[in-house]
Write a protein that holds these residues in place. Structure first.
Motif, mmCIF file in Angstrom:
data_model
loop_
_atom_site.group_PDB
_atom_site.id
_atom_site.type_symbol
_atom_site.label_atom_id
_atom_site.label_comp_id
_atom_site.label_asym_id
_atom_site.label_seq_id
_atom_site.Cartn_x
_atom_site.Cartn_y
_atom_site.Cartn_z
ATOM 1 N N GLN A 12 32.398 41.154 24.563
ATOM 2 C CA GLN A 12 32.877 39.905 25.167
ATOM 3 C C GLN A 12 31.696 39.182 25.809
ATOM 4 O OE1 GLN A 12 36.654 40.445 27.473
ATOM 5 N NE2 GLN A 12 36.587 42.516 26.694
ATOM 6 N N LEU A 91 31.876 29.495 40.975
ATOM 7 C CA LEU A 91 32.834 30.543 40.587
ATOM 8 C C LEU A 91 32.884 30.709 39.073
ATOM 9 C CD1 LEU A 91 35.841 29.799 42.996
ATOM 10 C CD2 LEU A 91 34.052 31.504 43.270
ATOM 11 N N GLY B 37 34.317 38.160 35.929
ATOM 12 C CA GLY B 37 33.965 37.114 34.970
ATOM 13 C C GLY B 37 35.106 36.844 34.005
ATOM 14 N N GLY B 38 36.195 37.629 34.098
ATOM 15 C CA GLY B 38 37.360 37.416 33.232
ATOM 16 C C GLY B 38 37.386 38.303 31.999
ATOM 17 N N ASN B 39 36.429 39.241 31.857
ATOM 18 C CA ASN B 39 36.434 40.147 30.701
ATOM 19 C C ASN B 39 37.503 41.225 30.865
ATOM 20 O OD1 ASN B 39 34.181 39.063 29.255
ATOM 21 N ND2 ASN B 39 32.810 40.033 30.759
ATOM 22 N N SER B 53 43.377 37.068 26.665
ATOM 23 C CA SER B 53 42.116 36.444 27.099
ATOM 24 C C SER B 53 42.396 35.372 28.141
ATOM 25 C CB SER B 53 41.393 35.785 25.928
ATOM 26 O OG SER B 53 41.119 36.702 24.959
ATOM 27 N N ILE B 54 43.407 34.570 27.859
ATOM 28 C CA ILE B 54 43.753 33.477 28.781
ATOM 29 C C ILE B 54 44.268 34.051 30.095
ATOM 30 C CG2 ILE B 54 45.369 31.567 29.151
ATOM 31 C CD1 ILE B 54 45.201 31.001 26.151
ATOM 32 N N ALA B 57 41.326 35.365 32.079
ATOM 33 C CA ALA B 57 40.454 34.284 32.579
ATOM 34 C C ALA B 57 41.110 33.588 33.769
ATOM 35 C CB ALA B 57 40.178 33.282 31.464
ATOM 36 N N LEU B 58 42.405 33.321 33.647
ATOM 37 C CA LEU B 58 43.114 32.631 34.735
ATOM 38 C C LEU B 58 43.233 33.526 35.967
ATOM 39 C CD1 LEU B 58 45.952 30.806 32.760
ATOM 40 C CD2 LEU B 58 43.920 29.783 33.791
ATOM 41 N N GLY B 61 39.847 33.708 37.682
ATOM 42 C CA GLY B 61 39.562 32.427 38.338
ATOM 43 C C GLY B 61 40.406 32.237 39.581
ATOM 44 N N SER B 62 41.668 32.586 39.473
ATOM 45 C CA SER B 62 42.591 32.434 40.595
ATOM 46 C C SER B 62 42.179 33.328 41.772
ATOM 47 C CB SER B 62 43.989 32.801 40.096
ATOM 48 O OG SER B 62 44.838 33.058 41.148
ATOM 49 N N ALA B 64 39.198 34.584 42.367
ATOM 50 C CA ALA B 64 37.913 34.121 42.910
ATOM 51 C C ALA B 64 38.113 32.904 43.810
ATOM 52 C CB ALA B 64 36.957 33.787 41.770
ATOM 53 N N ALA B 65 38.980 31.977 43.367
ATOM 54 C CA ALA B 65 39.204 30.756 44.154
ATOM 55 C C ALA B 65 39.872 31.080 45.485
ATOM 56 C CB ALA B 65 40.063 29.784 43.353
#
Lengths: 217, 157
Positions: A12, A91, B37-39, B53-54, B57-58, B61-62, B64-65
């Motif tokens: 990945q 981020l 990193g979303g991996n 994958s989505i 990733a979400l 991100g969520s 981390a935010a």
């Protein structure tokens, strides 16, 4: 950071499209999503405002069997370009493997382009990275604009370093140059796993960049 | 704490077994370990047709935010994030080595039970991730035959 899963035979890699506001980062992903074979792509996800301005990131997952014996999954992200979203950009850069810096060719956007390039370098430092250590390519977008800055000017402004990198002309809204850009950065990332290219990708990136930059007009 | 760059087959199986056992005890639907990193590292359970994958990733991100938001409010510790849905809920918990545990569960169970077993699980997983990190330090770098840097070669067309 690249992640290898030996059990699933999968690698990945994370690529981030970076650049100033409205330079065409999201348009790159939309055009890629329209053009790439359906068996290689996932759904395109956009976390955007009602006015289609990127709020957090856009995301597109692409798969390829280019590396023998492995499925390589490229996770493509964009960052929000507006200056106010700098924390969000930091981020999104977490765990980045490769970068496409999208330059808006419009003369009036040069100051914003330069500011965004400088901001990228600052944010990489926050993630313990530098442009010298991470593979990246440049994309000069919106080449169809009547008042587009000449390529030699853009090269002088953004690629005037001891080690030049690959650069591509593009019109993302028409799909021109977007696949070339993606293939360029993907090859840089995959070179790390090639026996013939050696283990140190940064050395190879430099060599590839020099060769390509010499042929860029 | 450094992140993990690879997972051997043995590490994968061990972590997957832990997730599967956790799903049974907590009666959750799906669980995964991802990096920040979303991996996606490991997953167990069923999410139907969802693109993993989505989802990863979400989730990354969520988390981390919200972590960043908590930091700006003066919070020094941020270990979990919970989203309560009408039918499906999500619990995310921070792990060592810049990883994240994601749990998706339905009304069949409840947050108290899920969180109780998730806290036990994080201790076990952190040990597993520690072992995976140590083996990734000494592993040979992946090298395969082929010149992928050839300037004319297309990865996508």
């Amino acid at each position: 950071m690249a992640f290898i899963n030996y059990s699933r035979r999968e690698i990945q890699l994370k690529i981030v499209y970076y650049g100033c506001a409205l330079c065409g980062k999201t348009t790159n992903l939309i055009s890629l999503h329209q053009r790439i074979n359906s068996n290689q792509k996932g759904e395109l996800v956009s976390l955007a405002t009602d006015a289609d301005r990127t709020l957090f990131f856009d995301f597109l997952s692409l798969s390829t069997k280019t590396l023998p014996g492995f499925n390589t999954r490229f996770q493509l992200y964009t960052v929000p370009g507006q200056p106010v979203y700098n924390t969000t950009r930091q981020l999104v850069l977490k765990g980045v493997d490769g970068i496409v810096f999208v330059v808006d060719s419009h003369w009036d956007k040069m100051a914003e382009n330069v500011e965004s390039f400088s901001n990228l370098q600052d944010n990489l430092i926050q993630n313990h990275l530098t442009l010298a250590t991470i593979p990246y390519v440049l994309q000069y977008n919106k080449r169809d604009l009547p008042n587009a800055a000449p390529i030699h000017y853009l090269e002088y402004t953004f690629n005037n370093r001891a080690t030049k990198v690959l650069s591509y002309e593009a019109v993302a809204s028409k799909g021109d140059g977007i696949l070339e850009t993606l293939n360029g950065v993907a090859r840089l990332l995959l070179a790390k796993y090639s026996k013939s290219a050696g283990a140190n990708s940064n050395v190879d990136v430099t060599a590839a960049g020099k060769a390509a930059a010499a042929s860029t007009t | 704490m450094s992140s993990i760059s690879m997972l051997s087959m043995e590490d994968q199986i061990a972590l997957e077994n832990q997730l599967t056992a956790f799903l049974q005890k907590s009666e959750s639907n799906w669980s995964a370990i991802v990096d920040k990193g979303g991996n996606l590292f490991v997953q167990s359970g069923d999410t139907g047709d969802l693109d993993l994958s989505i989802l990863c990733a979400l989730a990354a991100g969520s988390f981390a935010a919200t972590h960043e938001l908590a930091k700006r409010l003066g919070e020094t510790d941020f270990s979990a994030l919970y989203q309560e849905g009408r039918s499906m809920s999500i619990l995310m918990m921070a792990l060592e080595h810049e990883c994240l545990l994601i749990v998706v569960f339905s009304l069949q169970t409840n947050i108290g039970l899920v969180r109780f077993y998730a806290q036990q699980l994080t201790r076990l997983i952190n040990e597993g991730l520690g072992a995976a990190y140590q083996s990734s330090l000494t592993a040979e770098p992946l090298q395969v035959e082929g010149d992928f840097d050839g300037s004319e070669r297309s990865v996508f067309s």
